[in-house]
Design an enzyme around this catalytic site. Sequence first.
Site, PDB file in Angstrom:
ATOM      1  N   ARG A   1     -20.359 -64.756  29.511  1.00  0.00           N
ATOM      2  CA  ARG A   1     -19.970 -63.568  30.455  1.00  0.00           C
ATOM      3  C   ARG A   1     -18.126 -63.446  30.850  1.00  0.00           C
ATOM      4  O   ARG A   1     -17.644 -62.498  30.391  1.00  0.00           O
ATOM      5  CB  ARG A   1     -20.262 -63.919  31.442  1.00  0.00           C
ATOM      6  CG  ARG A   1     -19.619 -62.595  32.573  1.00  0.00           C
ATOM      7  CD  ARG A   1     -21.525 -62.131  33.688  1.00  0.00           C
ATOM      8  NE  ARG A   1     -20.812 -63.119  34.362  1.00  0.00           N
ATOM      9  CZ  ARG A   1     -20.158 -63.649  35.343  1.00  0.00           C
ATOM     10  NH1 ARG A   1     -18.994 -63.355  35.754  1.00  0.00           N
ATOM     11  NH2 ARG A   1     -20.768 -64.793  35.703  1.00  0.00           N
TER      12      ARG A   1
ATOM     13  N   TYR B   1     -22.627 -35.881  26.487  1.00  0.00           N
ATOM     14  CA  TYR B   1     -24.117 -36.585  25.998  1.00  0.00           C
ATOM     15  C   TYR B   1     -25.028 -36.835  28.089  1.00  0.00           C
ATOM     16  O   TYR B   1     -24.030 -37.186  28.920  1.00  0.00           O
ATOM     17  CB  TYR B   1     -23.714 -38.391  25.969  1.00  0.00           C
ATOM     18  CG  TYR B   1     -25.006 -38.975  26.067  1.00  0.00           C
ATOM     19  CD1 TYR B   1     -26.381 -38.776  25.339  1.00  0.00           C
ATOM     20  CD2 TYR B   1     -25.299 -40.233  26.444  1.00  0.00           C
ATOM     21  CE1 TYR B   1     -27.732 -39.741  25.262  1.00  0.00           C
ATOM     22  CE2 TYR B   1     -25.835 -41.447  27.068  1.00  0.00           C
ATOM     23  CZ  TYR B   1     -27.021 -40.488  26.458  1.00  0.00           C
ATOM     24  OH  TYR B   1     -28.495 -41.571  26.505  1.00  0.00           O
TER      25      TYR B   1
ATOM     26  N   ASP C   1     -14.346 -40.144  24.393  1.00  0.00           N
ATOM     27  CA  ASP C   1     -15.058 -40.880  23.870  1.00  0.00           C
ATOM     28  C   ASP C   1     -15.527 -40.113  22.061  1.00  0.00           C
ATOM     29  O   ASP C   1     -15.887 -39.197  22.033  1.00  0.00           O
ATOM     30  CB  ASP C   1     -16.514 -40.191  24.751  1.00  0.00           C
ATOM     31  CG  ASP C   1     -18.012 -40.822  24.069  1.00  0.00           C
ATOM     32  OD1 ASP C   1     -17.807 -41.504  22.750  1.00  0.00           O
ATOM     33  OD2 ASP C   1     -19.098 -41.221  24.776  1.00  0.00           O
TER      34      ASP C   1
ATOM     35  N   LYS D   1     -24.572 -46.979  17.595  1.00  0.00           N
ATOM     36  CA  LYS D   1     -24.125 -45.144  17.062  1.00  0.00           C
ATOM     37  C   LYS D   1     -23.804 -46.308  15.276  1.00  0.00           C
ATOM     38  O   LYS D   1     -23.901 -47.023  14.345  1.00  0.00           O
ATOM     39  CB  LYS D   1     -23.680 -44.261  17.352  1.00  0.00           C
ATOM     40  CG  LYS D   1     -24.131 -43.827  19.063  1.00  0.00           C
ATOM     41  CD  LYS D   1     -25.717 -43.745  18.907  1.00  0.00           C
ATOM     42  CE  LYS D   1     -26.309 -43.246  19.731  1.00  0.00           C
ATOM     43  NZ  LYS D   1     -26.255 -44.299  21.012  1.00  0.00           N
TER      44      LYS D   1
HETATM   45  O1  P1T Z   1     -26.988 -45.262  24.214  1.00  0.00           O
HETATM   46  P1  P1T Z   1     -26.095 -45.840  24.437  1.00  0.00           P
HETATM   47  O2  P1T Z   1     -25.062 -47.213  23.572  1.00  0.00           O
HETATM   48  O3  P1T Z   1     -25.417 -46.794  26.146  1.00  0.00           O
HETATM   49  O4  P1T Z   1     -24.618 -45.082  24.568  1.00  0.00           O
HETATM   50  C1  P1T Z   1     -24.585 -43.886  25.676  1.00  0.00           C
HETATM   51  C2  P1T Z   1     -23.301 -42.184  24.817  1.00  0.00           C
HETATM   52  C3  P1T Z   1     -21.984 -42.285  25.074  1.00  0.00           C
HETATM   53  N1  P1T Z   1     -21.872 -41.305  24.419  1.00  0.00           N
HETATM   54  C4  P1T Z   1     -21.837 -40.708  23.221  1.00  0.00           C
HETATM   55  C5  P1T Z   1     -21.402 -39.516  22.818  1.00  0.00           C
HETATM   56  C6  P1T Z   1     -23.080 -41.090  23.098  1.00  0.00           C
HETATM   57  O5  P1T Z   1     -23.766 -40.045  21.768  1.00  0.00           O
HETATM   58  C7  P1T Z   1     -24.700 -41.837  23.846  1.00  0.00           C
HETATM   59  C8  P1T Z   1     -26.047 -42.202  23.611  1.00  0.00           C
HETATM   60  N2  P1T Z   1     -26.302 -41.194  22.764  1.00  0.00           N
HETATM   61  C9  P1T Z   1     -27.785 -41.073  22.634  1.00  0.00           C
HETATM   62  C10 P1T Z   1     -28.245 -42.028  22.616  1.00  0.00           C
HETATM   63  C11 P1T Z   1     -28.249 -40.214  22.123  1.00  0.00           C
HETATM   64  O6  P1T Z   1     -28.849 -40.106  20.781  1.00  0.00           O
HETATM   65  O7  P1T Z   1     -27.391 -38.912  21.806  1.00  0.00           O
END
Ligand code: P1T
Length: 427
Positions: free
Chosen positions: A64, A117, A194, A219
């Site tokens: 961890r 988001y 972000d 992503k």
């Molecule tokens: O899904 P996760 O890895 O927890 O990420 C969250 C997140 C953070 N910032 C942005 C700009 C994002 O688009 C996302 C997650 N977004 C999607 C799942 C979506 O389809 O827009």
Amino acid sequence: MTVTNGVNSVNGVHGGKKDGFGTRAIHVGSEANTETGAVIPPISLSTTYKQEGVGKHKGYEYSRSGNPNRNALEETLASLESGGSFALAFASGSATTATVLQSLGPGAHIISVNDVYGGTFRYMKRVAEENQGLQTTFVDLEGADDAMVLTAFRDNTKLIWIESPTNPTLRLIDIPRIVSLARSHPSNPLVLVDNTFLSPFFSSPILLGADIVVHSLTKYVNGHSDVVMGALILPEHHAALATKLRFLQNAIGAVPSPYDCWLAQRGAKTLHLRMKAHGVNALAVAKALKHSPYVEDVIYPGLASHPRNDLAYRSLSPHARKFVESLPKDPEGFPYGGMISFRIKGGAEEADKFLTAARLFTLAESLGGVESLAELPAEMTHGSIPEAERAALGIGSNLVRLSVGVEETEDLVADVEQALETAVNRK
Ligand code: P1T
């Protein structure tokens, strides 16, 4: 448990010269294994590490706190996010957000761009506000003038949260402008970007003055829709903040598995190749949408007709600008990431028909994978935002979001055209 591994510093510098983006993506954090010569790092699944004497170890105690695959990925990420020195990986983009907000301490105030988001909005409102006493003011950081933005500042404003372009309406925020407003106010909040939508290939917020960059690695960085993970990256002058966040990474424990780190590092090796292809394909699809009689409005900041196209150009990273300038001049625009939003003529029915008529654009949440995806933000990714707020942001029932993949350009354009035809013309 103490934090054994320090924060990673950037390398990829040889003879005083920094290797290019693609070279760093492939080599930094991926040196051949010193014991076996393996060119690709092995996956180190062990949760614990033998100590020769109490406290005497090879840099790892308990996974961890740190493990070879996470450290290697963090090294790659610190190098890819230009201007970055320290990278920390988390179990998701949302876990990254949670850890950053927890670092602000009780009673802090946050200013966030109004279009974020849905999960980030939900975390700020339903978790940070309801459970941790953190207040967030949502501000139109694209349209508000300087005086209007400054009225949102409070004595305890600790953080400004930017997405640019925003999810899903692709509003563009002038990052240097927001940084200079933050510096001009006595509360001097940190500016966080972000950078998930553009990835470290298209945008380098730290070079524009940002203090923290966040990614959902789920992503573009991983790029193959098979890992959920997040990261944050900080510049050299934030060593103390990096140490604090590393403490929280371990203490809160929202860490990714070694296997996921290994996959994300493998994905990152082709980030530059994929982002160029995403950009070229997205520009072609955006042009087709713009010329379609079945589309009310297309939002792609790379289109010359986009009202903030000049800001999009100014905000390109040095490596993306080099790529854009190497392309034949196109009067209709330039590649600017792989995300497009558009309003289909009609309403929810036409949008739904489009989403099911598309053959190559799979109807699904998420973005940034090699395969093309399409979704309806109002019902899917942004369903957790109250309807009135969604309406004010322009997230209506005919707003469709596309994550343009790296399939053949003409196939994607043909697919969008046939799905539009089916949805609007042949009802
Ligand atoms: O899904 P996760 O890895 O927890 O990420 C969250 C997140 C953070 N910032 C942005 C700009 C994002 O688009 C996302 C997650 N977004 C999607 C799942 C979506 O389809 O827009």
